[in-house]
Design an enzyme around this catalytic site. Structure first.
Site, PDB file in Angstrom:
ATOM      1  CE1 TYR A  88      -2.842  -3.197   0.462  1.00 10.31           C
ATOM      2  CE2 TYR A  88      -3.212  -2.609   2.754  1.00 10.31           C
ATOM      3  CZ  TYR A  88      -3.416  -3.468   1.699  1.00 10.31           C
ATOM      4  OH  TYR A  88      -4.199  -4.582   1.871  1.00 10.31           O
ATOM      5  CB  SER A 193      -3.357 -12.220   3.348  1.00  5.56           C
ATOM      6  OG  SER A 193      -4.443 -11.557   2.740  1.00  5.56           O
ATOM      7  CG  LEU A 246     -19.075  -3.188   3.924  1.00  5.74           C
ATOM      8  CD1 LEU A 246     -18.980  -1.674   3.863  1.00  5.74           C
ATOM      9  CD2 LEU A 246     -20.062  -3.610   5.004  1.00  5.74           C
TER      10      LEU A 246
END
Length: 351
Positions: A88, A193, A246
């Site tokens: 990131y 991950s 979500l």
């Protein structure tokens, strides 16, 4: 990402030129932590707050000024879990935000920081060389958890490919190095991950540091193959951190149109997003919704304040068997060996 949001990235226009997260008031001090805050216990007894802040991959997660403000806002509002990654490119700004919060009275020991090492830096020696630099970038004495970001990345060369190691050997050598760094106190926990069950078993058979956490896509719309990975982690006492809580980076609004979720959100006087986050937490998953908006941070932290009834939990459980589930994108850890870099980045950027 900035370009997908119609904005030029800070690497082109410079940091501090993007609009977004507002400045934190100079006189703002730490607010109380959320009532009924929930935790997952990791190896060694370390506590990870179950609602965190993802620092990827909205446009505001790439501007150092906005990142620093975002982290400070979140910690002063009572949040304590920050999720980042080497990929990131915002370690320095995250560290500045944490240190700003510490200077205002947030104890370092209350902050749980996760970062990840990308496959481009896998390999025993490369890991020993790379991960300690994260401490320098962050300006911290230790990291709470470091994850292997993916089992591998097709077409990306690293020390393993140069040495002729197989993918399995590469993951295992990387884990050996991470285990050693954990013993030295560079980080307190290590995990994975986007791994398949087979990838995790390769790590477990080494008998080294336990897998503390597995971060992968998981939500109420996840199909059976994803649920198998979730169940395996629960059986092995591996904490699950769910991204795409979500639905997906481009599908948040779509989730809000699902009748069952709309009706239940109205019943509890919460948003659909809050309902979905709370459902995940009650199922045992840690969630890391990403936002640079202080109002949204407050809303996310309010998920500790209500509870979904068993009957309503079952109604949400059933959504994976409805037509609505087919409208949401899925990344299956079991297929991680066969998909390309662009596919993975597209799917992991909704932290």
């Amino acid at each position: 990402m900035p370009l997908t949001a119609g904005r030029l990235p800070p690497t082109i226009v410079g940091h501090g030129r993007m609009e977004g997260t507002p400045p934190v008031p100079d006189d703002m001090m730490p607010q109380p932590r959320p009532l009924n805050e929930m935790f997952q216990t990791l190896p060694g007894g370390y506590k990870m707050p179950m609602c965190g802040l993802g620092m990827c991959c909205r446009y505001s997660a790439y501007d150092d000024v906005l990142v620093r403000r975002t982290v400070l806002w979140y910690l002063l509002l009572g949040g304590r879990h920050i999720d980042g990654a080497h990929l990131y490119l915002n370690h320095k700004a995250i560290g500045l935000g944490i240190r700003d919060a510490i200077s205002r009275g947030v104890p370092r020991e209350e902050v749980f920081l996760t970062t990840k090492i990308f496959p481009s830096h896998y390999g025993y020696n490369k890991v020993l060389e790379t991960v300690p630099t994260y401490l320098e970038e962050l300006g911290l004495d230790y990291i709470d958890m470091v994850l292997m970001h993916a089992p591998k990345m097709p077409l990306i060369r690293n020390d393993c490919t140069k040495a002729g190691l197989s993918d399995t050997e590469c993951r295992q050598e990387t884990w050996r190095a991470l285990s050693e760094l954990r013993e030295k106190g560079v980080m307190r926990n290590i995990g994975v991950s986007n791994f398949a069950m087979g990838h995790m078993k390769e790590i477990e058979e080494l008998g080294l540091a336990p897998i503390a956490d597995h971060q992968f896509q998981w939500n109420t719309f996840s199909p059976p193959e994803i649920q198998k990975t979730f169940d395996y982690c629960r059986q092995k006492n591996i904490t699950v951190t769910a991204y795409y809580s979500l639905g997906g980076s481009l599908q948040h609004a779509q989730a809000a149109t699902v009748d069952t979720l709309e009706q239940l959100a109205a019943k509890y006087d919460k948003s659909v997003a809050q309902l979905m986050l709370r459902w995940s937490m009650q199922k045992g998953a840690v969630v890391i919704p990403g936002t640079g908006n202080p109002d949204h941070m407050k809303e996310n932290l309010e998920v500790y304040a209500f509870q979904i009834s068993p009957l309503d939990m079952e109604a949400i459980d059933e959504l994976k068997n409805t037509e609505a589930a087919s409208k949401f994108s899925v990344i299956d850890p079991e297929k991680m060996d066969s998909i390309g870099f662009s596919d993975v980045v597209d799917h992991i950027t909704d932290n």
